[in-house]
Scaffold this motif. Structure first.
Motif, PDB file in Angstrom:
ATOM      1  N   LEU A  82       0.845  -1.200   0.000  1.00  0.00           N
ATOM      2  CA  LEU A  82       0.000   0.000   0.000  1.00  0.00           C
ATOM      3  C   LEU A  82       0.880   1.250   0.000  1.00  0.00           C
ATOM      4  O   LEU A  82       0.652   2.202  -0.749  1.00  0.00           O
ATOM      5  CB  LEU A  82      -0.901   0.026   1.243  1.00  0.00           C
ATOM      6  CG  LEU A  82      -2.154  -0.847   1.235  1.00  0.00           C
ATOM      7  CD1 LEU A  82      -2.817  -0.829   2.607  1.00  0.00           C
ATOM      8  CD2 LEU A  82      -3.153  -0.401   0.177  1.00  0.00           C
ATOM      9  N   THR A  83       1.917   1.226   0.854  1.00  0.00           N
ATOM     10  CA  THR A  83       2.841   2.362   0.943  1.00  0.00           C
ATOM     11  C   THR A  83       3.534   2.581  -0.392  1.00  0.00           C
ATOM     12  O   THR A  83       3.645   3.709  -0.882  1.00  0.00           O
ATOM     13  CB  THR A  83       3.889   2.111   2.056  1.00  0.00           C
ATOM     14  OG1 THR A  83       3.196   1.866   3.274  1.00  0.00           O
ATOM     15  CG2 THR A  83       4.807   3.302   2.234  1.00  0.00           C
ATOM     16  N   LEU A 260      -5.121   5.625  -3.774  1.00  0.00           N
ATOM     17  CA  LEU A 260      -4.367   4.434  -4.176  1.00  0.00           C
ATOM     18  C   LEU A 260      -4.076   4.379  -5.670  1.00  0.00           C
ATOM     19  O   LEU A 260      -3.215   3.622  -6.102  1.00  0.00           O
ATOM     20  CB  LEU A 260      -5.128   3.169  -3.759  1.00  0.00           C
ATOM     21  CG  LEU A 260      -5.093   2.870  -2.259  1.00  0.00           C
ATOM     22  CD1 LEU A 260      -6.154   1.851  -1.893  1.00  0.00           C
ATOM     23  CD2 LEU A 260      -3.727   2.372  -1.846  1.00  0.00           C
ATOM     24  N   SER A 261      -4.805   5.167  -6.469  1.00  0.00           N
ATOM     25  CA  SER A 261      -4.642   5.079  -7.926  1.00  0.00           C
ATOM     26  C   SER A 261      -3.775   6.174  -8.534  1.00  0.00           C
ATOM     27  O   SER A 261      -3.121   5.970  -9.554  1.00  0.00           O
ATOM     28  CB  SER A 261      -6.024   5.134  -8.614  1.00  0.00           C
ATOM     29  OG  SER A 261      -6.849   4.093  -8.168  1.00  0.00           O
ATOM     30  N   ILE A 262      -3.786   7.367  -7.927  1.00  0.00           N
ATOM     31  CA  ILE A 262      -3.176   8.544  -8.568  1.00  0.00           C
ATOM     32  C   ILE A 262      -1.700   8.363  -8.882  1.00  0.00           C
ATOM     33  O   ILE A 262      -1.249   8.638  -9.990  1.00  0.00           O
ATOM     34  CB  ILE A 262      -3.423   9.813  -7.719  1.00  0.00           C
ATOM     35  CG1 ILE A 262      -4.846  10.305  -7.985  1.00  0.00           C
ATOM     36  CG2 ILE A 262      -2.427  10.919  -8.047  1.00  0.00           C
ATOM     37  CD1 ILE A 262      -5.282  11.484  -7.164  1.00  0.00           C
ATOM     38  N   PRO A 287       2.611   8.459   2.698  1.00  0.00           N
ATOM     39  CA  PRO A 287       2.064   7.163   2.260  1.00  0.00           C
ATOM     40  C   PRO A 287       2.065   6.096   3.355  1.00  0.00           C
ATOM     41  O   PRO A 287       1.094   5.351   3.497  1.00  0.00           O
ATOM     42  CB  PRO A 287       2.994   6.767   1.104  1.00  0.00           C
ATOM     43  CG  PRO A 287       3.496   8.058   0.572  1.00  0.00           C
ATOM     44  CD  PRO A 287       3.639   8.953   1.765  1.00  0.00           C
ATOM     45  N   ASP A 288       3.148   6.023   4.158  1.00  0.00           N
ATOM     46  CA  ASP A 288       3.211   4.986   5.195  1.00  0.00           C
ATOM     47  C   ASP A 288       2.151   5.205   6.272  1.00  0.00           C
ATOM     48  O   ASP A 288       1.539   4.249   6.768  1.00  0.00           O
ATOM     49  CB  ASP A 288       4.618   4.933   5.821  1.00  0.00           C
ATOM     50  CG  ASP A 288       5.100   6.284   6.339  1.00  0.00           C
ATOM     51  OD1 ASP A 288       4.568   7.329   5.892  1.00  0.00           O
ATOM     52  OD2 ASP A 288       6.020   6.299   7.181  1.00  0.00           O
ATOM     53  N   ARG A 289       1.889   6.478   6.603  1.00  0.00           N
ATOM     54  CA  ARG A 289       0.880   6.766   7.631  1.00  0.00           C
ATOM     55  C   ARG A 289      -0.534   6.477   7.123  1.00  0.00           C
ATOM     56  O   ARG A 289      -1.387   5.974   7.859  1.00  0.00           O
ATOM     57  CB  ARG A 289       0.980   8.226   8.088  1.00  0.00           C
ATOM     58  CG  ARG A 289       2.327   8.575   8.705  1.00  0.00           C
ATOM     59  CD  ARG A 289       2.325  10.004   9.222  1.00  0.00           C
ATOM     60  NE  ARG A 289       3.667  10.457   9.561  1.00  0.00           N
ATOM     61  CZ  ARG A 289       3.941  11.650  10.064  1.00  0.00           C
ATOM     62  NH1 ARG A 289       2.957  12.517  10.278  1.00  0.00           N
ATOM     63  NH2 ARG A 289       5.183  11.999  10.350  1.00  0.00           N
ATOM     64  N   ARG A 293      -3.435   3.888   8.425  1.00  0.00           N
ATOM     65  CA  ARG A 293      -4.842   4.238   8.675  1.00  0.00           C
ATOM     66  C   ARG A 293      -5.777   3.276   7.947  1.00  0.00           C
ATOM     67  O   ARG A 293      -6.780   2.831   8.499  1.00  0.00           O
ATOM     68  CB  ARG A 293      -5.131   5.670   8.200  1.00  0.00           C
ATOM     69  CG  ARG A 293      -4.585   6.743   9.116  1.00  0.00           C
ATOM     70  CD  ARG A 293      -5.288   8.073   8.823  1.00  0.00           C
ATOM     71  NE  ARG A 293      -4.366   9.181   8.909  1.00  0.00           N
ATOM     72  CZ  ARG A 293      -4.698  10.446   8.705  1.00  0.00           C
ATOM     73  NH1 ARG A 293      -5.943  10.757   8.379  1.00  0.00           N
ATOM     74  NH2 ARG A 293      -3.804  11.411   8.810  1.00  0.00           N
ATOM     75  N   ILE A 294      -5.445   2.977   6.687  1.00  0.00           N
ATOM     76  CA  ILE A 294      -6.285   2.078   5.886  1.00  0.00           C
ATOM     77  C   ILE A 294      -6.382   0.704   6.554  1.00  0.00           C
ATOM     78  O   ILE A 294      -7.429   0.064   6.545  1.00  0.00           O
ATOM     79  CB  ILE A 294      -5.737   1.944   4.444  1.00  0.00           C
ATOM     80  CG1 ILE A 294      -5.972   3.259   3.677  1.00  0.00           C
ATOM     81  CG2 ILE A 294      -6.399   0.786   3.698  1.00  0.00           C
ATOM     82  CD1 ILE A 294      -5.286   3.320   2.321  1.00  0.00           C
TER      83      ILE A 294
END
Length: 455
Positions: A82-83, A260-262, A287-289, A293-294
């Motif tokens: 994700l990151t 997540l897409s941009i 991104p890592d934070r 959260r996600i």
């Protein structure tokens, strides 16, 4: 933010827990669930495919660390991906140029562009101590020029005047000359938006970009449009050399598809998140934070930074000294704490950054509604100065008067008094007061029936 995705992924991770090893068979179901969760979150299909392939490649056959369960190991892999999908690290603004550093803001109408100009101006002024000038080159909407002027006045930043009879290039060139003469560090330029991407709009903004050569060209886009946000960003990126993206209305986005897409679709980093209407509701994008959260792990680092920047230190120290002297924590102190909490986006926004809050039962989540803190403040506002300083004198007839004055019920007053008593005990134990220590206890207190039932 991203509640739907968080809920789906949390269920997936619970299902894979208890396995001795991550094999192709036992992660197949988990990967299918993750794929469905991402698609439901409106993440672009190419992003989902690559994400799933990367997770599968890293997870299959992996020996589970002795200190982790298979579920935890799988979460660790998903978090890393994700990151990675969102850009690895925080991408800061590049202002290293001969002043003024010109920032051009582009985007569709309704994305929150003008508000984002003001938010960014305030961020640069307060966090980076820059002298900022703002200008509107939106010659199609007089209301947009007036809106920026009003916002600039509210945040105490200089506004360079413009009107609809001028050409955008002339407006900005004059603003640059003024910024040089008055030694401004940064000039932020608001541009015209359209309801959709069209060639006329692109030609105009390209000409403006070529004429002023900004060091940063930021695309402002509404997170709630999902993967459409990423596709619109790509259309702009094909026409302009974008340097980054500001994702707005993230506080209302339960899905997360845009975030997540941009990066994957445009190759450009998200630099800021717009988290609400207020001019201070702008956060740098980490991104890592966001990945944490996600996954329901919270974002304690952002919360601590917010507390450090927004808590009134003078008031916190005053409470600390008061408690050290043995004086009581009273309703005046409690009212200050509630106001400070509201200035940080409210109880819900703060608690959403704590780990595990997403897993709380629905009846407890309902108590995080900021209408509750507003009701608390109304009740405190109906108390006399003597009652605020000495809550123990609030008995029968006083309770009825306070309830009538605040438009609440006597049972609401009783619940606030009980909660206040708990808060007093907690503050006495801490002997240091202040919002920082209060936050460490907040999650436990919420589980103890902190709020009022809806009326």
């Amino acid at each position: 933010m991203f509640e739907n995705l968080t809920d789906r992924l949390s269920q997936t991770f619970r299902n894979i827990s208890g396995r001795g090893r991550l094999s192709e068979d036992n992660i197949k179901d988990a990967l299918r669930d993750v794929r469905m969760a991402l698609l439901e979150a409106d993440v672009a299909l190419p992003v989902v495919r690559e994400f799933i392939n990367q997770v599968k490649q890293k997870a299959v056959g992996l020996d589970v660390n002795k200190s982790l369960t298979p579920g935890q190991e799988f979460i660790k892999i998903v978090q890393a991906e994700l990151t990675s999908a969102m850009g690895e690290v925080n991408s800061t603004l590049n202002l290293a140029t001969q002043p003024p550093a010109v920032i051009l803001m582009a985007g569709l109408q309704g994305a929150g562009k003008t508000t984002s100009v003001a938010k960014l101006a305030k961020f640069l002024k307060e966090k980076q101590k820059k002298k900022v000038l703002v200008v509107s080159a939106d010659v199609y909407r007089p209301a947009a020029i007036k809106q920026l002027e009003t916002l600039a006045k509210a945040i105490n930043v200089e506004f360079f005047p413009s009107d609809i009879k001028q050409k955008p290039v002339d407006i900005v060139n004059k603003a640059i000359s003024h910024a040089k003469l008055q030694f401004f560090d940064v000039l932020i330029v608001d541009t015209a938006g359209r309801l959709h991407v069209d060639s006329e709009m692109m030609d105009e903004i390209k000409a403006l970009h070529d004429a002023i050569n900004p060091i940063e060209t930021l695309f402002v886009v509404d997170a709630m449009t999902g993967q459409d946000a990423a596709n619109t960003a790509k259309a702009f990126n094909d026409a302009l050399p974008l340097t980054g993206v500001i994702l707005t209305k993230v506080d209302g986005d339960a899905r997360g598809g845009a975030a997540l897409s941009i990066r994957h679709i445009t190759g450009k980093p998200i630099k800021f998140l717009g988290m609400g209407e207020k001019t201070d509701a702008l956060e740098p994008f980490y991104p890592d934070r966001i990945a944490s959260r996600i996954l329901g792990m919270g974002d304690v680092l952002s919360l601590i930074e917010e507390l450090q920047s927004k808590v009134d230190r003078e008031k916190a120290e005053k409470i600390a000294k008061k408690l050290k002297k043995g004086d009581k924590f009273d309703f005046n102190d409690f009212q200050d704490q509630l106001r400070q909490m509201r200035s940080m986006g409210g109880m819900g926004a703060m608690l959403a950054k704590l780990p595990g809050v997403g897993q709380l039962p629905e009846h407890i989540k309902a108590q995080m509604d900021d209408k509750i803190t507003i009701k608390m403040e109304a009740i405190i506002g109906s108390m006399t100065l003597k009652e605020r300083a000495n809550p123990e004198i609030i008995k029968g007839s006083r309770k009825r008067r306070i309830a009538n004055g605040s438009g609440t019920q006597v049972q609401d007053v009783n619940k606030l008094l009980k909660q206040f008593e708990d808060m007093q005990k907690m503050m006495k134990k801490m002997k240091g007061g202040g919002m920082m220590k209060m936050m460490r206890q907040m999650k436990g207190l919420m589980g103890g029936g902190m709020g009022f039932p809806p009326r």
